[in-house]
Design a protein around this motif. Structure first.
Motif, PDB file in Angstrom:
ATOM      1  N   SER A 138     -16.582  16.646  -9.068  1.00  0.00           N
ATOM      2  CA  SER A 138     -15.987  15.559  -7.665  1.00  0.00           C
ATOM      3  C   SER A 138     -16.376  14.116  -8.282  1.00  0.00           C
ATOM      4  O   SER A 138     -17.610  14.183  -8.140  1.00  0.00           O
ATOM      5  N   PHE A 139     -15.411  13.986  -7.642  1.00  0.00           N
ATOM      6  CA  PHE A 139     -16.323  11.607  -7.693  1.00  0.00           C
ATOM      7  C   PHE A 139     -15.521  11.307  -6.023  1.00  0.00           C
ATOM      8  O   PHE A 139     -14.699  12.210  -5.464  1.00  0.00           O
ATOM      9  N   THR A 140     -16.548  10.447  -5.556  1.00  0.00           N
ATOM     10  CA  THR A 140     -15.874   9.883  -4.311  1.00  0.00           C
ATOM     11  C   THR A 140     -16.201   8.532  -4.455  1.00  0.00           C
ATOM     12  O   THR A 140     -17.122   7.889  -5.141  1.00  0.00           O
ATOM     13  N   ALA A 141     -15.010   7.468  -4.697  1.00  0.00           N
ATOM     14  CA  ALA A 141     -14.841   6.512  -4.898  1.00  0.00           C
ATOM     15  C   ALA A 141     -14.518   5.014  -3.910  1.00  0.00           C
ATOM     16  O   ALA A 141     -13.068   5.687  -2.915  1.00  0.00           O
ATOM     17  N   THR A 142     -14.855   4.201  -3.820  1.00  0.00           N
ATOM     18  CA  THR A 142     -14.879   3.803  -2.335  1.00  0.00           C
ATOM     19  C   THR A 142     -14.301   2.095  -2.751  1.00  0.00           C
ATOM     20  O   THR A 142     -15.523   1.866  -3.123  1.00  0.00           O
ATOM     21  N   VAL A 143     -13.332   1.933  -1.512  1.00  0.00           N
ATOM     22  CA  VAL A 143     -13.304   0.136  -2.579  1.00  0.00           C
ATOM     23  C   VAL A 143     -12.649  -0.381  -1.072  1.00  0.00           C
ATOM     24  O   VAL A 143     -11.816  -0.218  -0.207  1.00  0.00           O
ATOM     25  N   ASP A 144     -12.538  -1.808  -0.577  1.00  0.00           N
ATOM     26  CA  ASP A 144     -12.026  -2.536   0.215  1.00  0.00           C
ATOM     27  C   ASP A 144     -10.444  -3.348  -0.159  1.00  0.00           C
ATOM     28  O   ASP A 144     -10.501  -3.388  -1.139  1.00  0.00           O
ATOM     29  N   LEU A 145     -10.096  -3.052   0.634  1.00  0.00           N
ATOM     30  CA  LEU A 145      -8.902  -2.978   0.889  1.00  0.00           C
ATOM     31  C   LEU A 145      -7.830  -4.564   1.260  1.00  0.00           C
ATOM     32  O   LEU A 145      -8.474  -5.269   2.429  1.00  0.00           O
ATOM     33  N   LYS A 146      -7.081  -5.418   0.052  1.00  0.00           N
ATOM     34  CA  LYS A 146      -6.655  -6.312   1.233  1.00  0.00           C
ATOM     35  C   LYS A 146      -5.256  -5.977   1.932  1.00  0.00           C
ATOM     36  O   LYS A 146      -4.556  -4.673   1.515  1.00  0.00           O
ATOM     37  N   ALA A 147      -4.191  -7.370   3.096  1.00  0.00           N
ATOM     38  CA  ALA A 147      -3.719  -6.628   3.368  1.00  0.00           C
ATOM     39  C   ALA A 147      -2.108  -6.890   2.413  1.00  0.00           C
ATOM     40  O   ALA A 147      -2.399  -7.309   1.610  1.00  0.00           O
ATOM     41  N   GLY A 148      -1.255  -5.465   2.152  1.00  0.00           N
ATOM     42  CA  GLY A 148      -0.145  -5.883   1.751  1.00  0.00           C
ATOM     43  C   GLY A 148      -0.797  -4.218   0.520  1.00  0.00           C
ATOM     44  O   GLY A 148      -1.246  -3.041   0.416  1.00  0.00           O
ATOM     45  N   ARG A 149       0.231  -4.289  -0.337  1.00  0.00           N
ATOM     46  CA  ARG A 149      -0.108  -3.742  -1.446  1.00  0.00           C
ATOM     47  C   ARG A 149      -1.076  -3.754  -2.479  1.00  0.00           C
ATOM     48  O   ARG A 149      -1.604  -4.895  -2.655  1.00  0.00           O
ATOM     49  N   ASN A 150      -2.005  -2.335  -2.382  1.00  0.00           N
ATOM     50  CA  ASN A 150      -3.434  -2.978  -3.418  1.00  0.00           C
ATOM     51  C   ASN A 150      -3.038  -2.018  -4.484  1.00  0.00           C
ATOM     52  O   ASN A 150      -2.784  -0.133  -4.400  1.00  0.00           O
ATOM     53  N   ASN A 151      -3.220  -2.186  -5.638  1.00  0.00           N
ATOM     54  CA  ASN A 151      -2.785  -1.308  -6.824  1.00  0.00           C
ATOM     55  C   ASN A 151      -3.957  -1.222  -7.761  1.00  0.00           C
ATOM     56  O   ASN A 151      -5.370  -2.003  -7.949  1.00  0.00           O
ATOM     57  N   TYR A 152      -4.627   0.206  -7.760  1.00  0.00           N
ATOM     58  CA  TYR A 152      -5.683   0.706  -7.961  1.00  0.00           C
ATOM     59  C   TYR A 152      -6.494   1.279  -9.393  1.00  0.00           C
ATOM     60  O   TYR A 152      -4.994   2.410  -9.953  1.00  0.00           O
ATOM     61  N   THR A 153      -6.909   1.234 -10.141  1.00  0.00           N
ATOM     62  CA  THR A 153      -7.474   2.035 -11.625  1.00  0.00           C
ATOM     63  C   THR A 153      -9.012   2.888 -11.127  1.00  0.00           C
ATOM     64  O   THR A 153      -9.465   1.742 -10.843  1.00  0.00           O
ATOM     65  N   LEU A 154      -8.506   3.808 -11.516  1.00  0.00           N
ATOM     66  CA  LEU A 154      -9.924   4.689 -11.772  1.00  0.00           C
ATOM     67  C   LEU A 154     -10.249   5.149 -13.347  1.00  0.00           C
ATOM     68  O   LEU A 154      -9.315   4.885 -13.855  1.00  0.00           O
ATOM     69  N   THR A 155     -11.002   4.723 -13.414  1.00  0.00           N
ATOM     70  CA  THR A 155     -11.686   5.223 -15.301  1.00  0.00           C
ATOM     71  C   THR A 155     -12.529   5.782 -15.133  1.00  0.00           C
ATOM     72  O   THR A 155     -13.905   5.458 -15.256  1.00  0.00           O
TER      73      THR A 155
END
Length: 515
Positions: A85-102
């Motif tokens: 299992s994995f747990t990833a945390t990141v801060d967002l900006k207002a609006g749409r946020n497209n993220y990629t896990l590698t």
């Protein structure tokens, strides 16, 4: 546009061989299999209120995973691994946020997982006006006596029949907005660069633009509104907004909270009761707020304020007349609480989101339960409505401490909303369920049925991803981008056009037409 999380292995032909045997029997084995990532699959882009995103899931590989990283908005972070299992945390900006896990294995093979979340409301409701963002463009409609629709003028239905916005009308010029916050007769928005804009009623300085340059609106005798949509100085890098009745809270990307407007009960949280027409920082007193984490959400009510930190702790300040601060044994009253206090929750409860009405609060826990408190005269907290009110099983008003709502024990929810004396919960399938003050049409008149707990009153509405409550009307966004409104259409608050003005009330949702 909707987006579905998906898994896409990308194999890189990197030498990762093992020599086995001896002499001429040596063999070379190449590891070309990429790790596979999986997470919760969604049928649409997830809308969130928290400015910090946590993504969990599983990762597998034939020889073992070396690392999982998340990339978003120029940030790259390493996820925590535990078994598969994995747990990833990141801060967002207002609006749409497209993220990629590698995910990478020891041979350098990579597997990726992509997803999208949206931070902020794309629909908003005030006292009797509303708005929606369609492809970054602002559309508004409804009551306009303070210029709250942002069209550059004031209007009423009777006096300005040709210009009063009773249907969605383009506003905002060329600015690209990504999030809205409306309440009462004032309006705010965040643009794609994190700058805050405001317009409408500015009687108490809630628009944050100082005291100069205001116009005369409504029935006032002094300049009290802003007819133009303009930037709020000092509120850059903003990721979240919440508009209360006479004050506004803003959360910046660095985790600091700023407030503006009326402060007679300490709702600005800066240690004073002096109102401010420009943004001031909320002060975290070491005595009242020890061990506060990074703030990830703000919420403003009639005269109280709330902030959620990344440890799942909720903080409150301002009015406590109706047990707004959830302090239990702490007596209610009109004494100002000018700095944040921690709201005591049951042991082990971690709050994931907060919403509030005029004087009641809804706190959603990480496991889908709802804890509520505050004013309960209309059963907006619960169990003081048409079934239980006046009986031995009725809950008091106010409810003094966070109290678990039994309905959510068997019907876990993913989001909560509130305004006035009304509450709503949204489940994972996008169905929304009201309780508290709920209008029901009967013949030529209207009665309000105070609902004891969430009920399925909107049977035709599903796949809702975002929602905002006005005083007596509601606005919702479906996963396909369609906007729906229901409730009282006072001065065109539902955006249904001239034939729907002032009808009381619509409980079959309307679908406003956008130009």
């Amino acid at each position: 546009m909707s987006r579905t999380l998906f898994s896409m292995p990308i194999a890189t032909a990197v030498l990762a061989g093992l020599l086995a045997g001896c002499g001429g029997g040596d063999t070379l084995t190449l590891d070309t299999a990429a790790p596979t990532l999986s997470s919760v699959q969604t049928a649409h882009e997830t809308v969130v209120k928290q400015a910090r995103l946590t993504v969990t899931g599983t990762v597998t590989d034939d020889t073992g995973v070396q690392s999982v990283q998340i990339a978003l908005n120029g940030q790259t972070g390493t996820a925590a691994l535990s078994g598969g299992s994995f747990t990833a945390t990141v801060d967002l900006k207002a609006g749409r946020n497209n993220y990629t896990l590698t995910a990478r294995d020891a041979a350098g093979n990579e597997g990726t997982l992509q997803g999208s979340v949206y931070l902020g409301h794309r629909v908003a409701g005030g006292n009797a006006h509303a708005g929606a963002l369609i492809d970054g463009k602002l559309y508004t409609w409804g009551r306009n006596n303070f210029g709250q629709t942002g069209l550059g003028f004031t209007s009423t239905v009777s006096a300005n029949a040709e210009t009063h916005p009773v249907a969605p009308t383009r506003a905002g010029g060329t600015a690209t907005f990504v999030a809205l916050a409306f309440n009462q007769n004032h309006s705010l928005a965040i643009d794609a660069n994190g700058q805050v804009w405001s317009w409408g009623d500015d009687t108490d300085g809630q628009l944050g633009r100082g005291t100069d340059g205001r116009s005369l609106c409504g029935s006032g005798t002094v300049a009290n509104c802003r007819l133009d949509i303009a930037q709020v100085p000092g509120l850059d890098n903003t990721v979240s907004l919440s508009a209360g009745y006479n004050h506004v809270l803003a959360l910046k990307a660095d985790g600091t909270v700023w407030a503006m407007g009326l402060n007679t009960l300490g709702q600005l949280g800066n240690g004073t009761t002096t109102s401010s027409a420009t943004p001031v920082p909320v002060v975290w007193s070491p005595a009242d707020a020890p061990n506060v984490g990074r703030i990830v959400q703000v919420s403003a009510s009639s005269a109280s304020s709330y902030a959620l930190d990344d440890q799942g702790q909720l903080w409150a300040w301002g009015r406590n007349q109706y047990a707004n601060l959830g302090q239990g044994a702490l007596s209610t009253g009109t004494t100002a609480q000018a700095t944040p206090l921690k709201v005591p929750m049951p042991a082990g409860v971690r709050i994931a989101s907060v919403a509030n009405g005029r004087d009641h609060v809804l706190a959603l826990s990480s496991d889908g339960k709802v804890y509520a408190w505050g004013l309960n005269a209309s059963s907006q907290v619960g169990f003081n409505g048409y079934i239980h009110k006046g009986t031995a099983t009725a809950w008091a008003s106010p409810v003094l401490s966070p109290t678990s709502l039994p309905w959510m024990e068997t019907h876990p929810v993913v989001e909560v909303y509130g305004n006035g004396n009304t509450s709503y919960a949204r489940r994972a399938d996008g169905k929304v369920y009201p309780w508290g003050m709920y209008g029901a049409s009967e013949g030529t008149g209207t009665v309000y049925a105070n609902l004891d707990e969430p009920e399925d009153r909107l049977t035709t509405l599903a796949s809702i991803v975002d929602m905002s409550l006005g005083a007596l009307h509601q606005v919702a966004l479906r996963s396909d981008g369609q906007v729906f409104t229901w409730g009282w259409s006072f001065e065109g608050a539902l955006g249904g056009g001239s034939t729907t003005i002032n009808t009381w009330m619509y409980n079959a949702p309307l679908n406003p037409v956008f130009p």
